[in-house]
Design an enzyme around this catalytic site. Structure first.
Site, short mmCIF file in Angstrom:
data_model
loop_
_atom_site.label_atom_id
_atom_site.label_comp_id
_atom_site.label_asym_id
_atom_site.label_seq_id
_atom_site.Cartn_x
_atom_site.Cartn_y
_atom_site.Cartn_z
N LYS A 1 43.11 16.29 -0.59
CA LYS A 1 42.05 15.53 -1.28
C LYS A 1 41.78 14.21 -0.56
O LYS A 1 40.73 13.60 -0.75
CB LYS A 1 42.44 15.26 -2.73
N HIS B 1 37.94 15.23 -4.43
CA HIS B 1 38.35 16.06 -5.56
C HIS B 1 37.14 16.86 -6.04
O HIS B 1 36.33 16.33 -6.82
CB HIS B 1 38.89 15.17 -6.68
N GLU C 1 53.57 13.35 -10.27
CA GLU C 1 53.74 14.57 -9.48
C GLU C 1 54.93 14.43 -8.52
O GLU C 1 55.66 15.39 -8.30
CB GLU C 1 52.45 14.88 -8.70
N CYS D 1 40.28 20.49 -13.59
CA CYS D 1 40.79 20.55 -12.21
C CYS D 1 41.58 21.83 -11.93
O CYS D 1 41.76 22.19 -10.77
CB CYS D 1 41.70 19.36 -11.93
N PHE E 1 43.41 17.14 -16.11
CA PHE E 1 43.39 16.25 -17.27
C PHE E 1 43.75 17.05 -18.52
O PHE E 1 43.40 18.22 -18.64
CB PHE E 1 42.00 15.64 -17.45
N HIS F 1 48.59 18.35 -6.36
CA HIS F 1 47.32 17.97 -6.98
C HIS F 1 46.85 16.68 -6.31
O HIS F 1 45.67 16.56 -6.00
CB HIS F 1 47.50 17.81 -8.49
#
Lengths: 400, 407
Positions: A324, A329, A303, A159, A388, A292
């Site tokens: 998103k 995503h 987050e 990502c 990730f 994110h």
């Protein structure tokens, strides 16, 4: 040396150029739809934010049945190049222009080639599989088509691939290796990626709901985002339009778990602080955070804690909106697309909303700009990408 | 400006695991190129490869690497060996950045996963099957295994992937953005990759003129021999290495790269670009061409790339041509890992003071077009001081690193 953004290119599920995508983002239009690029009849969930087919030929290897990563990258890069006028009057020597791209790779192209052979290993693969297998061919094709001879690189960091590509290009300019960079990210909704998240039960069934109490997971997406970065003195000399400045980046690793972020958002917070330090800014300077914000249970709460750690008493005052929720995503392209969006928020002084945010989560209690865009002065925008494996990159763009 | 020292190396290679086995086998002239045993090549015209045999990942990381694919295992074990070689504590390792370079990474795994999915359907796919399938999973695994807190990235630039990773590390250390970085590269010799290179006509094969083999610069060359493995180097800022009291193996002093491929360049323009990149790397190292003792070429036995590199070197170095080393005739083409492989050899050679084998073709076998480059007037000095490492990718990336003996 100051480094500025002079061109933008964007393809998402809700538009095939910057103007269309931005309008959709501001209006809160959701790009989720039934997947068409592969058969979903054997899956419980069937939706993603796929980019609708773009009926436009491109001069690079692709497939008649799908829009490849290379095709999306080429089209978005081409828009950014045209927007910036970077090749006008041969101002830059080709060896002083570099290219960097973030992606998961040509996964859909590989799948399409394998579908033709029923998944068998033949002694001779479909030519498209050859193109898909060589991760370097996308960037080579772009350099060939655009006629650049500077450094070329592909960044494979999940990502945060796109923000790695941006950070890499930013360094090449400030270290005087090149004068300008064509930088971006591109990805498609690939079946093996969808299958993996599907079987991990990490996908949202209908809508992506970042920061909502009832969020159920991420919504895969496709798309491409490209930026043109240039030395500020040279951009001004050639009379380029300047969207904003790239002030700096920060990075970190959680070093914690393969799929879960550190629950306190410790790694993410370090990347944010590193970005502020690198940009010589304070948390008090940031007017907008594009998080994110995947819509997964663990990411959004971690987050939120990271934002609180960094923004302290301002944590509840800084708008944090997850785009998103609208475009899904787009994996390796996500953070490049969100960099483009961050630039646009600085340029337009408009912050897109987080849509589908209906039920507040006590663990996610920041100002997520729910469901309605907001006009406000954006001096500096922060773009978070927390991949990730705890691979975190944060970029800051500011008014020029 | 800060200096970047190589303080440790580790490798899982077809010529052995760890620096001693690897380097001793190399300078004793053993070849990594053998008949492939890992999969059936009987239906191909090519049968040779540089396979890692007898690799036991559990030796390095216990049971942690169960279920991981071969590339991630190579990467992890090579990194562990490099960290041990550098004498880094777990805390020092955790505080490091990681840059992984790979051309194909986990692509073979992604293909087998997709094949299974397409044949058997999604219900038969288990999350563990995909654990090490994405292109970023290898770097994720090592960043978790080694509790990396600083940064971790994967650069893919074809055959120059680890040249560029090392160049990136040099720049990050020079500018003070990082103090210690572990650079690593890994590739896997898989039937899928072998099939693809075979289909593209890139693998060496037997002809009426010569047997199948890795023959850089040879007039009968017709392709390369694929190789696999993992190679890692620890790169440290001078002050940090000094504070730890370690004696560096070598110093990285210069780097330049660029794109020399594509359809828009004539042969002469490509040559000009390639030469200018070599010159840029020399300038970056503040070195004169006459100071270079040895060039680790990218040459792997492909006709046009070998010739292009030859002519580029000729343009930069004639009439004082340094010695030329064609290490891929001994090691095979480790593609994305080749820069880390070459740099490991160079660092060990500079440190130990033993020169590598040059592996030139016998003079009667040299491609006449390459003759002037290989016919050096100056034999390789016993202990090279300053070397160049080249990487040339099929898509057009060209990268050039400069390493120097630690002083």
């Amino acid at each position: 040396m100051r480094i500025v953004v002079t061109g933008l290119g964007l393809i998402t599920a809700t538009g095939t150029n910057v103007a269309e995508c931005w309008r959709s983002l501001v209006e809160g239009i959701e790009g989720v739809r039934e997947i068409t690029s592969f058969d979903t009849s054997k899956y419980k969930l069937k939706r993603a934010c796929e980019v609708p087919r773009i009926e436009k030929p491109v001069p690079i290897a692709t497939d008649p049945k799908i829009d490849s990563v290379g095709k999306l990258a080429y089209l978005a890069a081409q828009e950014a190049i045209a927007d910036s006028g970077i090749f006008a009057r041969e101002f830059y020597k080709p060896e002083r222009i570099g290219l960097s791209v973030g992606t998961l790779g040509e996964v859909s192209l590989m799948e399409e080639a394998l579908r033709r052979t029923g998944g068998d290993v033949p002694m001779a693969f479909d030519n498209n599989l050859i193109n898909a297998f060589s991760l370097n061919l996308i960037i080579g094709a772009l350099a060939d088509q655009f006629g650049t001879f500077g450094s070329v690189s592909t960044h494979l960091n999940g990502c945060s691939s796109g923000t790695h590509a941006v950070a890499y290009g930013f360094d090449l300019i400030r270290d005087d290796v090149v004068d300008a960079m064509i930088i971006g990210g591109a990805d498609t909704v690939a079946q093996i990626v969808f299958t993996n998240f599907h079987n991990l039960k990490n996908l949202a069934p209908e809508h992506c709901q970042p920061f909502d109490l009832n969020r159920k997971g991420l919504m895969l997406g496709g798309g491409a985002g490209f930026l043109i970065l240039e030395r500020e003195d040279l951009a001004r000399k050639r009379g380029a339009k300047i969207y904003c400045e790239m002030n700096g980046y920060g990075w970190s690793c959680d070093g914690y778990h393969l799929t879960s972020p550190h629950p306190d958002g410790e790694g993410g917070a370090r990347a944010m602080q590193n970005a502020l330090d690198n940009s010589k800014l304070s948390y008090k300077d940031i007017d907008y955070v594009n998080p994110h914000g995947t819509g997964t249970l663990l990411n959004d709460s971690a987050e939120t804690r990271a934002v609180k750690t960094i923004f302290r008493e301002r944590a509840y005052d800084v708008p944090v909106s997850s785009t998103k929720s609208m475009i899904g995503h787009p994996m390796g392209a996500a953070s490049a697309i969100e960099s483009v969006i961050a630039c646009l928020t600085v340029h337009h002084n408009i912050v897109p909303p987080t849509i589908n945010l209906e039920t507040p989560d006590p663990d996610c209690d920041l100002d997520y700009v729910p469901n309605q865009y907001r006009e406000l002065p954006v001096r500096y925008a922060m773009n978070n990408s927390f991949s990730f494996g705890g691979n975190n990159v944060v970029i800051i763009f500011g008014k020029f | 400006m800060r200096r970047a020292f190589i303080t440790g190396v580790g490798m899982i290679s077809p010529l052995g695991e760890g620096r001693e086995a690897f380097f001793n086998n190399l300078i004793e002239g053993r070849s990594a190129v053998r008949e492939i045993e890992g999969f059936d090549t009987s239906s191909f015209n090519s049968h040779l490869g540089g396979e890692v045999r007898g690799f036991k990942p559990e030796i390095y990381m216990g049971r942690k690497m169960r279920g991981l694919n071969r590339t991630t295992r190579f990467l992890t074990a090579a990194m562990k060996l490099a960290v041990e070689d550098a004498g880094l504590s777990p805390e020092e390792t955790s505080d490091s950045g990681v840059i992984v370079g790979t051309a194909f990474g986990n692509s073979a795994h992604a293909i087998t996963y997709a094949q299974k999915l397409l044949k058997e359907g999604p219900d038969e796919m288990f999350p563990l099957d995909a654990m090490d399938m994405p292109s970023n999973s290898s770097v994720n695994f090592v960043s978790v295994f080694f509790a990396i807190k600083n940064f971790a990235r994967t650069i893919s630039a074809g055959f120059t992937s680890t040249h560029d990773a090392l160049g990136n590390a040099l720049q990050l250390i020079r500018t003070g953005r990082a103090k210690r970085i572990i650079v690593a590269g890994m590739e896997q010799l898989s039937p899928e990759l072998f099939t693809i290179f075979n289909q593209r006509g890139l693998l060496a094969r037997a002809t009426e003129e010569a047997a199948e083999g890795a023959r850089p610069f040879n007039k009968t060359r017709n392709g390369f021999v694929l190789s696999e493995g993992g190679y890692a180097l620890t790169i440290e800022e001078d002050q940090l290495a000094g504070a730890r009291g370690v004696k560096p193996l070598a110093e990285i002093t210069g780097f330049a790269n660029g794109f020399v491929g594509g359809s828009k360049l004539s042969s002469n323009q490509r040559l000009e670009r390639l030469s200018s990149i070599i010159n840029a790397s020399l300038a970056n190292a503040a070195a004169r061409s006459s100071e270079i003792d040895l060039i680790y070429t990218s040459a792997n036995g492909l006709r046009d790339p070998d010739l292009l590199e030859c002519l580029g070197l000729q343009a930069v170095f004639q009439p004082e041509m340094p010695s030329i080393c064609a290490i891929k005739s001994q090691m095979g083409e480790a593609y994305g890992a080749s820069g880390a492989m070459q740099a490991s050899v160079a660092a060990l050679s500079l440190s130990i003071g033993k020169k590598p084998l040059l592996n030139p073709p016998a003079s009667e076998d040299v491609d006449p077009a390459c003759h002037s480059v290989l016919k050096t007037k100056n034999p390789l000095v016993e202990s090279p001081q300053k070397v160049i490492i080249n990487g040339l990718d099929l898509a057009g990336n060209f990268s050039c690193l400069i390493l120097e003996k630690y002083k």
